[in-house]
Structures are given as C-alpha cells and as structure tokens.
Design a protein around this motif. Sequence first.
Motif, PDB file in Angstrom:
ATOM      1  N   UNK A 158       0.884  -1.134   0.126  1.00  9.55           N
ATOM      2  CA  UNK A 158       0.070   0.015   0.137  1.00  9.55           C
ATOM      3  C   UNK A 158       0.953   1.208   0.039  1.00  9.55           C
ATOM      4  N   UNK A 159       1.955   1.199   0.876  1.00  5.87           N
ATOM      5  CA  UNK A 159       2.847   2.411   0.959  1.00  5.87           C
ATOM      6  C   UNK A 159       4.310   2.110   1.409  1.00  5.87           C
ATOM      7  N   UNK A 160       5.113   2.653   0.800  1.00  4.84           N
ATOM      8  CA  UNK A 160       6.646   2.361   1.002  1.00  4.84           C
ATOM      9  C   UNK A 160       6.861   4.136   1.687  1.00  4.84           C
ATOM     10  N   UNK A 161       7.256   4.108   2.942  1.00  6.65           N
ATOM     11  CA  UNK A 161       7.673   5.347   3.680  1.00  6.65           C
ATOM     12  C   UNK A 161       9.109   5.372   3.907  1.00  6.65           C
ATOM     13  N   UNK A 162       9.835   6.247   3.207  1.00  5.27           N
ATOM     14  CA  UNK A 162      11.292   6.405   3.474  1.00  5.27           C
ATOM     15  C   UNK A 162      11.462   7.202   4.966  1.00  5.27           C
ATOM     16  N   UNK A 163      12.178   6.700   5.844  1.00  6.43           N
ATOM     17  CA  UNK A 163      12.332   7.191   7.131  1.00  6.43           C
ATOM     18  C   UNK A 163      13.650   7.858   7.401  1.00  6.43           C
ATOM     19  N   UNK A 164      13.758   8.800   8.320  1.00  6.11           N
ATOM     20  CA  UNK A 164      14.769   9.473   8.778  1.00  6.11           C
ATOM     21  C   UNK A 164      15.840  10.120   7.476  1.00  6.11           C
ATOM     22  N   UNK A 165      16.840   9.644   7.559  1.00  5.96           N
ATOM     23  CA  UNK A 165      17.940  10.089   6.431  1.00  5.96           C
ATOM     24  C   UNK A 165      17.804   9.127   5.292  1.00  5.96           C
ATOM     25  N   UNK A 166      16.826   8.189   5.246  1.00 12.84           N
ATOM     26  CA  UNK A 166      16.564   7.330   4.177  1.00 12.84           C
ATOM     27  C   UNK A 166      17.244   5.941   4.065  1.00 12.84           C
ATOM     28  N   UNK A 167      17.749   5.726   5.237  1.00 12.89           N
ATOM     29  CA  UNK A 167      18.389   4.207   5.089  1.00 12.89           C
ATOM     30  C   UNK A 167      17.358   3.074   5.429  1.00 12.89           C
TER      31      UNK A 167
END
Length: 130
Positions: A60-69
Amino acid sequence: REFVVNVATEDTMELMHQSAQEFPPDVSEIETLGIALLPSRHVAVPRIAIAPVQMECRLDQAIVLGRGINTLFIGEIVAFHLSDAIYDGKRVDAAAMRPIARLGGPYYAGLGEIFHRPMLQKPPGGEGTA
C-alpha cells in the motif's frame, strides 16, 4: 508490490536466524537452508510452509524514514493462512503458537507471560461475546 508475512516461532527461530546471514546475490537462502514453500492464492510470492501464520499482502505504501536508510512498508492483507495447530476456527492460540520477534542484532523475544481479561466489547465482525 506483493509480499508475504510469515510468523516465526520458537520452533523456527534458528532457521530464521540463519536466514539473516548475508548470502551472495546468486545464492538462494531458501534453497541453501532447505526451506519448503507453498504457493500463495492471491499474490505471486510463495509462503513459508512451516510458518503457522502466513499473510498474503499487497504493498500500500513505502515510506522512507529519517535519512533514507530505512523504509517502512505498509501492506494490505489480502489473505490469512492459519495452521490448525494454532487456530480452532474462531481464535488463534498465541500461547500454542509461541511467536518470536527479532529485536535487533542477535536478540530475539518471545511472548513471556500472557494475561487474560474478559472481553468488554464485541470485536469487529461480531464474533465472540462481550
């Protein structure tokens, strides 16, 4: 855009731990570790046969967190598969399932003590009693 969430248990913890090692891109951890698979019914990704709970999902969703790691993947569950050993047709017996969680690094956790309290309202779908 499809995946299966397979619940690991105390009985399968060592196998799950072994699957966390780095395998070369051309080496299948499934084949190397002898993990039996089952076809899914609604997604192309197979299920792990020994998992007592298998959830077929569509992304449904892919959410990049923080600095992207790190990325948080949120899926819609399109099918549940429950072993007869832990499901009686109405309820999942979590104590019999003995699920585990990976805490990070070499650490894992089980459920620990389970507390029971009477239900105070009907769950969605109306099953059970309040």
